[in-house]
Design a protein around this motif. Structure first.
Motif, PDB file in Angstrom:
ATOM      1  N   ALA A  25       0.958  -1.176   0.305  1.00  0.00           N
ATOM      2  CA  ALA A  25      -0.070   0.282   0.395  1.00  0.00           C
ATOM      3  C   ALA A  25       0.931   1.773  -0.175  1.00  0.00           C
ATOM      4  O   ALA A  25       0.664   1.847   0.188  1.00  0.00           O
ATOM      5  N   GLY A  26       1.648   1.185  -0.556  1.00  0.00           N
ATOM      6  CA  GLY A  26       2.672   2.441  -0.935  1.00  0.00           C
ATOM      7  C   GLY A  26       4.046   2.759   0.050  1.00  0.00           C
ATOM      8  O   GLY A  26       4.909   3.323   0.019  1.00  0.00           O
ATOM      9  N   PHE A  27       3.947   1.841   0.908  1.00  0.00           N
ATOM     10  CA  PHE A  27       4.639   1.766   2.344  1.00  0.00           C
ATOM     11  C   PHE A  27       5.948   0.892   2.239  1.00  0.00           C
ATOM     12  O   PHE A  27       5.537  -0.373   1.140  1.00  0.00           O
ATOM     13  N   LYS A  28       7.068   1.281   2.064  1.00  0.00           N
ATOM     14  CA  LYS A  28       7.831   0.478   1.750  1.00  0.00           C
ATOM     15  C   LYS A  28       8.625   0.296   3.181  1.00  0.00           C
ATOM     16  O   LYS A  28       9.648   1.084   3.256  1.00  0.00           O
ATOM     17  N   VAL A  29       9.631  -1.132   3.675  1.00  0.00           N
ATOM     18  CA  VAL A  29      10.738  -1.395   4.714  1.00  0.00           C
ATOM     19  C   VAL A  29      11.532  -2.294   4.571  1.00  0.00           C
ATOM     20  O   VAL A  29      11.612  -3.623   3.956  1.00  0.00           O
ATOM     21  N   GLY A  30      13.059  -1.523   5.195  1.00  0.00           N
ATOM     22  CA  GLY A  30      13.737  -2.268   4.882  1.00  0.00           C
ATOM     23  C   GLY A  30      14.927  -2.110   4.481  1.00  0.00           C
ATOM     24  O   GLY A  30      15.576  -0.901   4.924  1.00  0.00           O
ATOM     25  N   TYR A  31      16.284  -3.044   3.765  1.00  0.00           N
ATOM     26  CA  TYR A  31      17.524  -2.071   3.585  1.00  0.00           C
ATOM     27  C   TYR A  31      17.150  -2.229   2.152  1.00  0.00           C
ATOM     28  O   TYR A  31      16.754  -3.244   1.196  1.00  0.00           O
ATOM     29  N   PHE A  32      17.086  -1.053   1.564  1.00  0.00           N
ATOM     30  CA  PHE A  32      17.040  -0.885   0.087  1.00  0.00           C
ATOM     31  C   PHE A  32      18.272   0.428  -0.351  1.00  0.00           C
ATOM     32  O   PHE A  32      18.487   1.595   0.389  1.00  0.00           O
ATOM     33  N   TYR A  33      18.336   0.665  -1.396  1.00  0.00           N
ATOM     34  CA  TYR A  33      18.569   1.989  -2.659  1.00  0.00           C
ATOM     35  C   TYR A  33      17.693   2.321  -1.979  1.00  0.00           C
ATOM     36  O   TYR A  33      16.396   2.655  -2.645  1.00  0.00           O
ATOM     37  N   SER A  34      18.088   4.430  -1.272  1.00  0.00           N
ATOM     38  CA  SER A  34      17.938   5.309  -1.537  1.00  0.00           C
ATOM     39  C   SER A  34      17.318   5.706  -2.987  1.00  0.00           C
ATOM     40  O   SER A  34      18.155   5.846  -3.361  1.00  0.00           O
ATOM     41  N   TRP A  35      16.253   7.135  -3.167  1.00  0.00           N
ATOM     42  CA  TRP A  35      16.460   7.720  -4.503  1.00  0.00           C
ATOM     43  C   TRP A  35      17.611   8.654  -4.543  1.00  0.00           C
ATOM     44  O   TRP A  35      17.416   8.867  -5.773  1.00  0.00           O
ATOM     45  N   TRP A  36      18.631   8.910  -3.732  1.00  0.00           N
ATOM     46  CA  TRP A  36      20.115   8.917  -4.066  1.00  0.00           C
ATOM     47  C   TRP A  36      20.926   8.742  -5.137  1.00  0.00           C
ATOM     48  O   TRP A  36      22.266   8.741  -5.499  1.00  0.00           O
ATOM     49  N   ASP A  37      20.215   7.244  -5.280  1.00  0.00           N
ATOM     50  CA  ASP A  37      21.370   6.264  -6.187  1.00  0.00           C
ATOM     51  C   ASP A  37      20.991   6.784  -7.391  1.00  0.00           C
ATOM     52  O   ASP A  37      21.825   6.102  -8.101  1.00  0.00           O
ATOM     53  N   SER A  38      20.033   6.734  -7.753  1.00  0.00           N
ATOM     54  CA  SER A  38      19.478   7.249  -9.180  1.00  0.00           C
ATOM     55  C   SER A  38      20.513   8.401  -9.840  1.00  0.00           C
ATOM     56  O   SER A  38      20.905   9.277  -9.328  1.00  0.00           O
ATOM     57  N   GLY A  39      20.763   8.080 -10.950  1.00  0.00           N
ATOM     58  CA  GLY A  39      21.512  10.110 -12.091  1.00  0.00           C
ATOM     59  C   GLY A  39      20.265   9.648 -13.224  1.00  0.00           C
ATOM     60  O   GLY A  39      19.510   9.302 -13.653  1.00  0.00           O
ATOM     61  N   ILE A  40      21.826   9.934 -14.126  1.00  0.00           N
ATOM     62  CA  ILE A  40      20.879  10.392 -15.428  1.00  0.00           C
ATOM     63  C   ILE A  40      21.688   9.392 -16.512  1.00  0.00           C
ATOM     64  O   ILE A  40      22.655   8.511 -15.901  1.00  0.00           O
ATOM     65  N   ASN A  41      21.271   9.185 -17.647  1.00  0.00           N
ATOM     66  CA  ASN A  41      22.095   8.681 -18.643  1.00  0.00           C
ATOM     67  C   ASN A  41      22.796   8.549 -18.839  1.00  0.00           C
ATOM     68  O   ASN A  41      23.855   9.463 -18.780  1.00  0.00           O
ATOM     69  N   GLY A  42      23.922   7.226 -18.811  1.00  0.00           N
ATOM     70  CA  GLY A  42      25.097   6.942 -19.355  1.00  0.00           C
ATOM     71  C   GLY A  42      25.812   6.644 -18.123  1.00  0.00           C
ATOM     72  O   GLY A  42      25.575   6.778 -16.617  1.00  0.00           O
ATOM     73  N   GLU A  43      27.316   6.705 -17.502  1.00  0.00           N
ATOM     74  CA  GLU A  43      27.684   6.053 -16.932  1.00  0.00           C
ATOM     75  C   GLU A  43      29.113   7.184 -16.147  1.00  0.00           C
ATOM     76  O   GLU A  43      30.412   6.853 -15.308  1.00  0.00           O
ATOM     77  N   VAL A  44      28.869   8.704 -16.651  1.00  0.00           N
ATOM     78  CA  VAL A  44      29.954   9.576 -16.397  1.00  0.00           C
ATOM     79  C   VAL A  44      29.344  10.077 -15.293  1.00  0.00           C
ATOM     80  O   VAL A  44      30.026  10.648 -14.716  1.00  0.00           O
ATOM     81  N   ASP A  45      28.159  10.425 -14.880  1.00  0.00           N
ATOM     82  CA  ASP A  45      27.746  11.216 -13.720  1.00  0.00           C
ATOM     83  C   ASP A  45      28.076  10.931 -11.985  1.00  0.00           C
ATOM     84  O   ASP A  45      28.094   9.859 -12.060  1.00  0.00           O
ATOM     85  N   THR A  46      27.758  11.422 -11.593  1.00  0.00           N
ATOM     86  CA  THR A  46      27.659  11.193 -10.037  1.00  0.00           C
ATOM     87  C   THR A  46      27.191  12.394  -9.342  1.00  0.00           C
ATOM     88  O   THR A  46      27.272  13.509  -9.386  1.00  0.00           O
ATOM     89  N   LEU A  47      25.438  11.469  -8.719  1.00  0.00           N
ATOM     90  CA  LEU A  47      24.887  12.364  -8.156  1.00  0.00           C
ATOM     91  C   LEU A  47      24.289  11.738  -7.320  1.00  0.00           C
ATOM     92  O   LEU A  47      23.049  12.554  -6.927  1.00  0.00           O
TER      93      LEU A  47
END
Length: 348
Positions: A143-165
């Motif tokens: 129901a929209g809730f998520k608990v546990g050990y997982f990647y945060s939204w800060w792990d996402s980035g832009i296309n390619g493998e050049v960026d660090t975000l």
């Protein structure tokens, strides 16, 4: 004895013999019906029902072989006392093999889809200390809730493998809630922050929140995070738009000071364009600029690179990337380094 008596006697004898044979007959037990694995199409391809339950399970993962080359630096260290690159030796190379196996279990409930997800990884070679498998992610969703050990939204980035975000850590034991309204979405997470000290581990709380919009091939995601240990925060925005034969993305971050969500610089801006050359070939040039690296106003850094992805056959992909970095240091010689990797990955 007349004919009628003879016929009656013969019929009686035949019935008696038939009854005796029926009583003595051995009846074989019918085999129990076998329960075959059934395909579950309620949650997408690859799911099947766990026998005897209404829970659907999907098993997936990949095997990756990767060779990195050049410097393994990302940006230079934090603070004016660490303004120089951590490793200034000649370029080198290093290979490793990574195995990823995940289990995704789902079933419908009166509160919506109940999901549990476990992802194991194991690495041989490279910087891994051992070949043992470790938990990369493990969580429960409902129901929209998520608990546990997982990647945060800060792990996402832009296309390619050049960026660090993302910051120093992008995985936490967290409690998160996400609302998806179709054209817009929002979420909040409470992240446990661990800090190892000489007198024991210190636990603190981080808070991250996100809001996003999607309309006509354009997406905008705004993300913020506050680090309770350092009492500092950061905000990030990523704009994505379908443009011609590819996708253009622009990202920016500003931070008040060093924190768990962003620790590289006071601000940064990055851009990439994923050009779909063919159905199997994608070419992605990208660039990024870091202002006040390590939150030091005397240090800036820029980066430019290229990522090439190619689907060799279904399930087997090649990915190659290289980027060039230039570090500008006030009152000292500028420094530069090049890095990249070649990757072959079989997904299943």
């Amino acid at each position: 004895m007349n004919i009628k008596s003879l016929l009656i006697g013969s019929a009686a004898a035949l019935m008696a013999v038939s009854g005796a044979q029926a009583a003595d007959a051995i009846v074989a037990a019918e085999p129990e019906p076998m329960e075959y694995v059934r395909v579950c199409d309620a949650f997408g391809t690859g799911f099947f029902y766990i026998p005897g339950t209404e829970t659907c399970l999907k098993i997936g993962g990949f095997v990756r072989f990767q060779t990195g080359f050049g410097s393994d630096d990302d940006t230079i260290g934090v603070g004016s006392s660490q303004k120089y690159l951590q490793s200034k030796g000649p370029s080198d190379w290093d290979s490793f093999t990574l195995v990823d196996v995940n289990f995704d279990a789902r079933n419908d409930t009166e509160l919506g889809t109940l999901r549990s997800y476990i992802n194991f990884e194991g690495q041989a070679g490279g910087s891994a200390d051992s070949n043992a498998f470790y938990i990369d992610e493990a969580f429960i969703e409902l129901a929209g809730f998520k608990v546990g050990y997982f990647y945060s939204w800060w792990d996402s980035g832009i296309n390619g493998e050049v960026d660090t975000l993302g910051g120093a850590s992008t995985q936490f034991n967290s409690i998160a809630y996400t609302y998806d309204g179709g054209t817009w979405r929002a979420g909040i997470s409470l992240d446990e922050l661990d800090k190892d000290l000489t007198d024991g581990a210190h636990h603190d709380l981080g808070v991250a929140g996100t809001v996003g919009f999607s309309l006509g091939g354009v997406n905008l995601d705004i993300l913020g995070g506050y680090d309770g240990w350092n009492e500092e925060g950061a905000i990030r925005a990523i704009l994505s738009a379908d443009l011609g034969p590819g996708t253009f993305q622009l990202a920016g971050i500003w931070a008040s000071d060093y924190n768990i969500y962003w620790d590289k610089s006071e601000w940064t801006v990055a851009a990439s364009y994923a050009f779909k050359a063919t159905e199997k070939l994608t070419i992605t040039p990208a660039a990024q600029y870091f202002g006040d690296v390590g939150f030091d106003s005397d240090v800036d850094q820029w980066r430019v690179g290229l990522t090439v992805g190619y689907e060799i056959v279904s399930g087997l992909n090649f990915l190659g990337t290289v980027d060039y970095n230039k570090v500008n240091i006030s009152g000292a010689d500028d420094q530069d380094f090049t890095r990249g990797f070649l990757r072959l990955q079989r997904n299943f």
